[in-house]
Design a protein around this motif. Structure first.
Motif, PDB file in Angstrom:
ATOM      1  N   PHE A  56     -59.627-123.619 -17.605  1.00 43.77           N
ATOM      2  CA  PHE A  56     -60.212-122.558 -16.780  1.00 43.77           C
ATOM      3  C   PHE A  56     -61.102-121.647 -17.611  1.00 43.77           C
ATOM      4  O   PHE A  56     -62.193-121.261 -17.170  1.00 43.77           O
ATOM      5  CB  PHE A  56     -59.126-121.735 -16.098  1.00 43.77           C
ATOM      6  N   ASP A  57     -60.647-121.271 -18.802  1.00 46.35           N
ATOM      7  CA  ASP A  57     -61.460-120.416 -19.674  1.00 46.35           C
ATOM      8  C   ASP A  57     -62.783-121.096 -20.023  1.00 46.35           C
ATOM      9  O   ASP A  57     -63.840-120.448 -20.047  1.00 46.35           O
ATOM     10  CB  ASP A  57     -60.692-120.075 -20.951  1.00 46.35           C
ATOM     11  N   ALA A  58     -62.728-122.386 -20.304  1.00 45.20           N
ATOM     12  CA  ALA A  58     -63.957-123.121 -20.620  1.00 45.20           C
ATOM     13  C   ALA A  58     -64.901-123.136 -19.422  1.00 45.20           C
ATOM     14  O   ALA A  58     -66.118-122.920 -19.559  1.00 45.20           O
ATOM     15  CB  ALA A  58     -63.618-124.545 -21.048  1.00 45.20           C
ATOM     16  N   LEU A  59     -64.343-123.366 -18.231  1.00 48.63           N
ATOM     17  CA  LEU A  59     -65.153-123.359 -17.016  1.00 48.63           C
ATOM     18  C   LEU A  59     -65.721-121.971 -16.751  1.00 48.63           C
ATOM     19  O   LEU A  59     -66.888-121.834 -16.334  1.00 48.63           O
ATOM     20  CB  LEU A  59     -64.300-123.815 -15.829  1.00 48.63           C
ATOM     21  N   LEU A  60     -64.919-120.941 -17.007  1.00 47.47           N
ATOM     22  CA  LEU A  60     -65.371-119.557 -16.816  1.00 47.47           C
ATOM     23  C   LEU A  60     -66.577-119.252 -17.692  1.00 47.47           C
ATOM     24  O   LEU A  60     -67.568-118.644 -17.234  1.00 47.47           O
ATOM     25  CB  LEU A  60     -64.228-118.595 -17.136  1.00 47.47           C
ATOM     26  N   ILE A  61     -66.533-119.672 -18.948  1.00 47.52           N
ATOM     27  CA  ILE A  61     -67.643-119.422 -19.870  1.00 47.52           C
ATOM     28  C   ILE A  61     -68.911-120.129 -19.390  1.00 47.52           C
ATOM     29  O   ILE A  61     -70.001-119.556 -19.419  1.00 47.52           O
ATOM     30  CB  ILE A  61     -67.259-119.878 -21.291  1.00 47.52           C
ATOM     31  N   VAL A  62     -68.760-121.360 -18.931  1.00 46.13           N
ATOM     32  CA  VAL A  62     -69.924-122.123 -18.452  1.00 46.13           C
ATOM     33  C   VAL A  62     -70.534-121.466 -17.217  1.00 46.13           C
ATOM     34  O   VAL A  62     -71.757-121.280 -17.115  1.00 46.13           O
ATOM     35  CB  VAL A  62     -69.523-123.576 -18.142  1.00 46.13           C
ATOM     36  N   VAL A  63     -69.686-121.091 -16.260  1.00 39.63           N
ATOM     37  CA  VAL A  63     -70.176-120.488 -15.022  1.00 39.63           C
ATOM     38  C   VAL A  63     -70.849-119.148 -15.302  1.00 39.63           C
ATOM     39  O   VAL A  63     -71.935-118.861 -14.770  1.00 39.63           O
ATOM     40  CB  VAL A  63     -69.018-120.308 -14.011  1.00 39.63           C
ATOM     41  N   LEU A  64     -70.237-118.324 -16.144  1.00 37.88           N
ATOM     42  CA  LEU A  64     -70.826-117.020 -16.449  1.00 37.88           C
ATOM     43  C   LEU A  64     -72.140-117.157 -17.206  1.00 37.88           C
ATOM     44  O   LEU A  64     -73.034-116.314 -17.061  1.00 37.88           O
ATOM     45  CB  LEU A  64     -69.843-116.175 -17.253  1.00 37.88           C
ATOM     46  N   ALA A  65     -72.252-118.198 -18.011  1.00 39.51           N
ATOM     47  CA  ALA A  65     -73.514-118.430 -18.716  1.00 39.51           C
ATOM     48  C   ALA A  65     -74.653-118.672 -17.732  1.00 39.51           C
ATOM     49  O   ALA A  65     -75.811-118.344 -18.012  1.00 39.51           O
ATOM     50  CB  ALA A  65     -73.378-119.613 -19.667  1.00 39.51           C
ATOM     51  N   VAL A  66     -74.301-119.219 -16.560  1.00 38.61           N
ATOM     52  CA  VAL A  66     -75.316-119.521 -15.548  1.00 38.61           C
ATOM     53  C   VAL A  66     -75.612-118.311 -14.665  1.00 38.61           C
ATOM     54  O   VAL A  66     -76.775-118.015 -14.372  1.00 38.61           O
ATOM     55  CB  VAL A  66     -74.858-120.717 -14.681  1.00 38.61           C
ATOM     56  N   ILE A  67     -74.571-117.584 -14.253  1.00 41.22           N
ATOM     57  CA  ILE A  67     -74.767-116.515 -13.256  1.00 41.22           C
ATOM     58  C   ILE A  67     -74.617-115.112 -13.840  1.00 41.22           C
ATOM     59  O   ILE A  67     -74.584-114.136 -13.082  1.00 41.22           O
ATOM     60  CB  ILE A  67     -73.784-116.684 -12.079  1.00 41.22           C
ATOM     61  N   TYR A  68     -74.527-114.982 -15.156  1.00 35.76           N
ATOM     62  CA  TYR A  68     -74.240-113.675 -15.756  1.00 35.76           C
ATOM     63  C   TYR A  68     -75.243-112.612 -15.339  1.00 35.76           C
ATOM     64  O   TYR A  68     -74.866-111.521 -14.876  1.00 35.76           O
ATOM     65  CB  TYR A  68     -74.198-113.790 -17.284  1.00 35.76           C
ATOM     66  N   ARG A  69     -76.528-112.879 -15.485  1.00 34.46           N
ATOM     67  CA  ARG A  69     -77.548-111.863 -15.202  1.00 34.46           C
ATOM     68  C   ARG A  69     -77.564-111.450 -13.722  1.00 34.46           C
ATOM     69  O   ARG A  69     -77.506-110.259 -13.430  1.00 34.46           O
ATOM     70  CB  ARG A  69     -78.919-112.354 -15.653  1.00 34.46           C
ATOM     71  N   PRO A  70     -77.650-112.389 -12.767  1.00 37.00           N
ATOM     72  CA  PRO A  70     -77.621-111.946 -11.364  1.00 37.00           C
ATOM     73  C   PRO A  70     -76.303-111.297 -10.966  1.00 37.00           C
ATOM     74  O   PRO A  70     -76.282-110.356 -10.158  1.00 37.00           O
ATOM     75  CB  PRO A  70     -77.866-113.240 -10.571  1.00 37.00           C
TER      76      PRO A  70
END
Length: 278
Positions: A148-162
């Motif tokens: 889950f932590d790995a998936l969280l990092i990947v997802v946030l890397a994509v949507i962090y700015r918006p």
């Protein structure tokens, strides 16, 4: 009357080297990473009630899983995610989210109690669901936390700015073309995952101490989003690891010590902040 013994355990160092303690320390690291990052967004999006409610919404999933002989985390995560998607879809604005959250919370809590009454084993596990049992976390759960932590990092890397933009100023973000509805659903879905891995540490009733309180403390001490996330994660980790160490030294529930340390850090930060403003 019951005699409560709070005597010091001279063998506490040996307790810390046991396999179940090692699992608890690793789980604490995974939880702190996820809670530190998402705790910041929870504060700035004014979604603290939603974060607290998701843990309770997962209650019928946990008791239902016990009733069906399934893993508690699976049922908890399924219901928390379902509730998060419903809240995110129905509540596009803060006021709407509050109403949607309260409605889903009330129904889920009643359903959880109903499931608990149907099974004696579900009733017997209610205490660990409500107050946590970090010392019983298994290796399989740790693998799930790490994934889950790995998936969280990947997802946030994509949507962090918006996500950050919509969290800090929703109206301006919407005017700039940020899909607010998508960000709301994404945030709630991610938060459901964070709640699922944090509940084993402190339970559904005390989840505020890991997801919200460290982030609130970090916001007092720091002024930028990234620093707040880092500080919140460190405070969360210090609360969990400190709670494990102290509970090994003295006969006290780890969840109680974890919540106490988290609250103590917040009180100290409030005092420091008040002194700075003078």
């Amino acid at each position: 009357m019951t005699n409560i013994d709070f005597s010091f355990d001279p063998n506490w160092m040996e307790t810390l080297t046991t396999p179940f303690m090692a699992n608890a320390f690793i789980a604490g690291l995974c939880i702190a990473l996820a809670a530190g990052v998402m705790g910041y967004f929870t504060i700035v999006r004014h979604s603290t009630f939603a974060a607290h409610a998701l843990a309770h919404i997962g209650l019928p999933g946990a008791t239902g899983a016990v009733l069906l002989g399934l893993p508690v985390s699976l049922g908890l995560g399924t219901f928390a995610l379902g509730g998060a998607l419903v809240i995110g879809a129905l509540g596009k604005r803060v006021s709407e989210r509050e109403i949607a959250t309260g409605t889903v919370l009330a129904f889920a809590t009643g359903l959880g109690l109903f499931f608990a009454r149907l099974s004696s084993s579900a009733s017997s596990q209610m205490q660990s669901i409500l107050f946590g049992s970090i010392l019983t976390i298994t290796t399989g759960q740790l693998i799930g936390f790490a994934l889950f932590d790995a998936l969280l990092i990947v997802v946030l890397a994509v949507i962090y700015r918006p996500l950050l933009f919509s969290s800090l100023d929703e109206q301006v973000a919407q005017a700039k073309g940020v899909p607010i509805g998508v960000m709301n659903v994404a945030f709630m879905a991610i938060m459901a995952g964070v709640i699922t891995i944090a509940v084993p540490a402190v339970g559904t009733l005390l989840i505020f101490a890991l997801v919200v309180t460290p982030a609130a403390t970090a916001n007092i001490l720091t002024g930028t989003p990234f620093r707040s996330m880092v500080v919140a994660g460190l405070l969360c980790l210090a609360s969990i690891w400190g709670g494990l160490v102290i509970s090994a030294m003295f006969p006290a529930p780890p969840s109680f010590i974890i919540v106490t340390l988290s609250t103590l850090f917040w009180v100290i930060a409030k005092i420091v902040g008040a002194v700075r403003r003078r």
